[in-house]
Motif scaffolding. Structure first.
Motif, mmCIF file in Angstrom:
data_model
loop_
_atom_site.group_PDB
_atom_site.id
_atom_site.type_symbol
_atom_site.label_atom_id
_atom_site.label_comp_id
_atom_site.label_asym_id
_atom_site.label_seq_id
_atom_site.Cartn_x
_atom_site.Cartn_y
_atom_site.Cartn_z
ATOM 1 N N UNK A 47 0.815 -1.216 0.000
ATOM 2 C CA UNK A 47 0.000 0.000 0.000
ATOM 3 C C UNK A 47 0.841 1.256 0.000
ATOM 4 N N UNK A 48 1.925 1.249 0.787
ATOM 5 C CA UNK A 48 2.821 2.414 0.828
ATOM 6 C C UNK A 48 3.524 2.576 -0.506
ATOM 7 N N UNK A 49 3.959 1.461 -1.114
ATOM 8 C CA UNK A 49 4.590 1.540 -2.432
ATOM 9 C C UNK A 49 3.611 2.069 -3.477
ATOM 10 N N UNK A 50 2.343 1.693 -3.355
ATOM 11 C CA UNK A 50 1.341 2.170 -4.313
ATOM 12 C C UNK A 50 1.148 3.679 -4.202
ATOM 13 N N UNK A 51 1.292 4.218 -2.996
ATOM 14 C CA UNK A 51 1.104 5.656 -2.793
ATOM 15 C C UNK A 51 2.280 6.470 -3.314
ATOM 16 N N UNK A 52 3.501 5.942 -3.169
ATOM 17 C CA UNK A 52 4.683 6.747 -3.482
ATOM 18 C C UNK A 52 5.520 6.205 -4.636
ATOM 19 N N UNK A 53 5.512 4.932 -4.859
ATOM 20 C CA UNK A 53 6.139 4.381 -6.048
ATOM 21 C C UNK A 53 7.636 4.166 -5.965
ATOM 22 N N UNK A 54 8.373 5.148 -5.475
ATOM 23 C CA UNK A 54 9.820 5.021 -5.396
ATOM 24 C C UNK A 54 10.326 5.856 -4.230
ATOM 25 N N UNK A 55 11.561 5.599 -3.854
ATOM 26 C CA UNK A 55 12.174 6.370 -2.768
ATOM 27 C C UNK A 55 12.255 7.851 -3.138
ATOM 28 N N UNK A 56 12.588 8.135 -4.392
ATOM 29 C CA UNK A 56 12.677 9.538 -4.815
ATOM 30 C C UNK A 56 11.314 10.220 -4.732
ATOM 31 N N UNK A 57 10.257 9.507 -5.134
ATOM 32 C CA UNK A 57 8.914 10.083 -5.018
ATOM 33 C C UNK A 57 8.579 10.374 -3.559
ATOM 34 N N UNK A 58 8.988 9.475 -2.666
ATOM 35 C CA UNK A 58 8.756 9.684 -1.237
ATOM 36 C C UNK A 58 9.541 10.891 -0.737
ATOM 37 N N UNK A 59 10.776 11.028 -1.178
ATOM 38 C CA UNK A 59 11.590 12.173 -0.767
ATOM 39 C C UNK A 59 10.969 13.490 -1.242
ATOM 40 N N UNK A 60 10.527 13.519 -2.490
ATOM 41 C CA UNK A 60 9.904 14.730 -3.030
ATOM 42 C C UNK A 60 8.622 15.068 -2.276
ATOM 43 N N UNK A 61 7.806 14.050 -1.999
ATOM 44 C CA UNK A 61 6.569 14.279 -1.259
ATOM 45 C C UNK A 61 6.863 14.782 0.147
ATOM 46 N N UNK A 62 7.936 14.301 0.749
ATOM 47 C CA UNK A 62 8.316 14.732 2.098
ATOM 48 C C UNK A 62 8.718 16.196 2.102
ATOM 49 N N UNK A 63 9.503 16.608 1.115
ATOM 50 C CA UNK A 63 9.904 18.021 1.025
ATOM 51 C C UNK A 63 8.665 18.906 0.852
ATOM 52 N N UNK A 64 7.732 18.498 -0.011
ATOM 53 C CA UNK A 64 6.533 19.303 -0.263
ATOM 54 C C UNK A 64 5.650 19.364 0.977
ATOM 55 N N UNK A 65 5.577 18.268 1.711
ATOM 56 C CA UNK A 65 4.797 18.275 2.950
ATOM 57 C C UNK A 65 5.432 19.201 3.984
ATOM 58 N N UNK A 66 6.753 19.223 4.043
ATOM 59 C CA UNK A 66 7.451 20.103 4.978
ATOM 60 C C UNK A 66 7.226 21.569 4.603
ATOM 61 N N UNK A 67 7.133 21.858 3.322
ATOM 62 C CA UNK A 67 6.818 23.223 2.884
ATOM 63 C C UNK A 67 5.444 23.638 3.422
ATOM 64 N N UNK A 68 4.477 22.735 3.349
ATOM 65 C CA UNK A 68 3.135 23.053 3.840
ATOM 66 C C UNK A 68 3.147 23.346 5.334
ATOM 67 N N UNK A 69 3.890 22.553 6.086
ATOM 68 C CA UNK A 69 3.997 22.791 7.534
ATOM 69 C C UNK A 69 4.653 24.142 7.791
ATOM 70 N N UNK A 70 5.724 24.422 7.064
ATOM 71 C CA UNK A 70 6.450 25.682 7.238
ATOM 72 C C UNK A 70 5.552 26.878 6.940
ATOM 73 N N UNK A 71 4.829 26.815 5.843
ATOM 74 C CA UNK A 71 3.932 27.914 5.471
ATOM 75 C C UNK A 71 2.870 28.127 6.558
ATOM 76 N N UNK A 72 2.322 27.033 7.057
ATOM 77 C CA UNK A 72 1.286 27.125 8.086
ATOM 78 C C UNK A 72 1.824 27.750 9.368
#
Length: 230
Positions: A47-72
């Motif tokens: 299920x986790x692999x289906x959501x993110x696909x690759x380690x790089x996709x997970x890393x990119x999603x993590x950076x974008x999520x951190x941006x959202x936290x920072x903005x908030x």
């Protein structure tokens, strides 16, 4: 039923990213592993692999999520405030609180991952660089709005804004690095004093800025790596 599956997928994604942001702020983005995170959280690996696909996709999603936290935490609270150096100071104060209160256990998320990826070309570095550039531009915009609103002393020009922003960011990031390395929360107060002194040096009405920054209760212990925690 379809909507329920989508919502469950979204919730799983949020749960995973909350975990990966915490891990990456201490161990770096290279410390992320889809399989280990699935195991840590008791989730289906497929299920986790289906959501993110690759380690790089997970890393990119993590950076974008951190941006959202920072903005908030840092950007959104001052968006509606009137232009001026008091708004600029409040923005800096929020950044110092974000780092000092350990919204991410390793301090400023972007300081850590920037050091990890600054010399490594690729999509992850590009995403980090974009986040950093957006933050710098936002500080410059807030300062320039203060200048055009009459907040700078007579004779100050637009060319002062990028230098001022650079120095402010340098003080904030040094406070973060010193605090994380030495477990010393007083670094935030020293950075705050330096930022206020620099803002007063260009202010048309320096008395509108506080004399001293408020105390920020920094961390009392070094962040724990995910490996040690497990």
């Amino acid at each position: 039923m379809a909507d329920g599956r989508v919502e469950r997928g979204n919730q799983t994604r949020r749960t995973v990213l909350e975990r990966t942001m915490s891990i990456a702020s201490v161990d770096g983005l290279e410390g992320l592993s889809l399989g280990k995170i699935a195991s840590d959280l008791g989730l289906s690996k497929s299920g986790v692999f289906a959501l993110f696909g690759s380690k790089e996709d997970l890393q990119l999603a993590t950076v974008r999520a951190a941006v959202e936290v920072f903005v908030e935490r840092v950007v959104r609270p001052v968006r509606e405030e009137p232009a001026g150096l008091t708004k600029a100071w409040r923005l800096c104060e929020l950044w110092l609180e974000y780092s000092g209160h350990r919204i991410f256990p390793g301090g400023c998320f972007f300081y850590g991952v920037s050091a990890e990826y600054d010399a490594r070309p690729g999509p992850v570095r590009d995403e980090i660089a974009k986040a950093r550039a957006d933050w710098t531009r936002y500080i410059e915009r807030v300062l320039d709005e203060a200048r055009t609103a009459g907040g700078f002393r007579q004779g100050s020009g637009a060319d002062e804004v990028p230098q001022l922003a650079f120095e402010i960011i340098a003080l904030m990031e040094l406070a973060n690095a010193h605090s994380v390395l030495f477990e010393d929360g007083s670094a935030y107060e020293r950075a705050g004093r330096g930022i206020l002194a620099r803002l007063r040096s260009v202010a048309a009405a320096p008395d509108e800025l506080p004399e001293r920054p408020p105390a920020i209760d920094g961390p009392t212990a070094a962040p724990t790596s995910s490996a040690a925690a497990s």
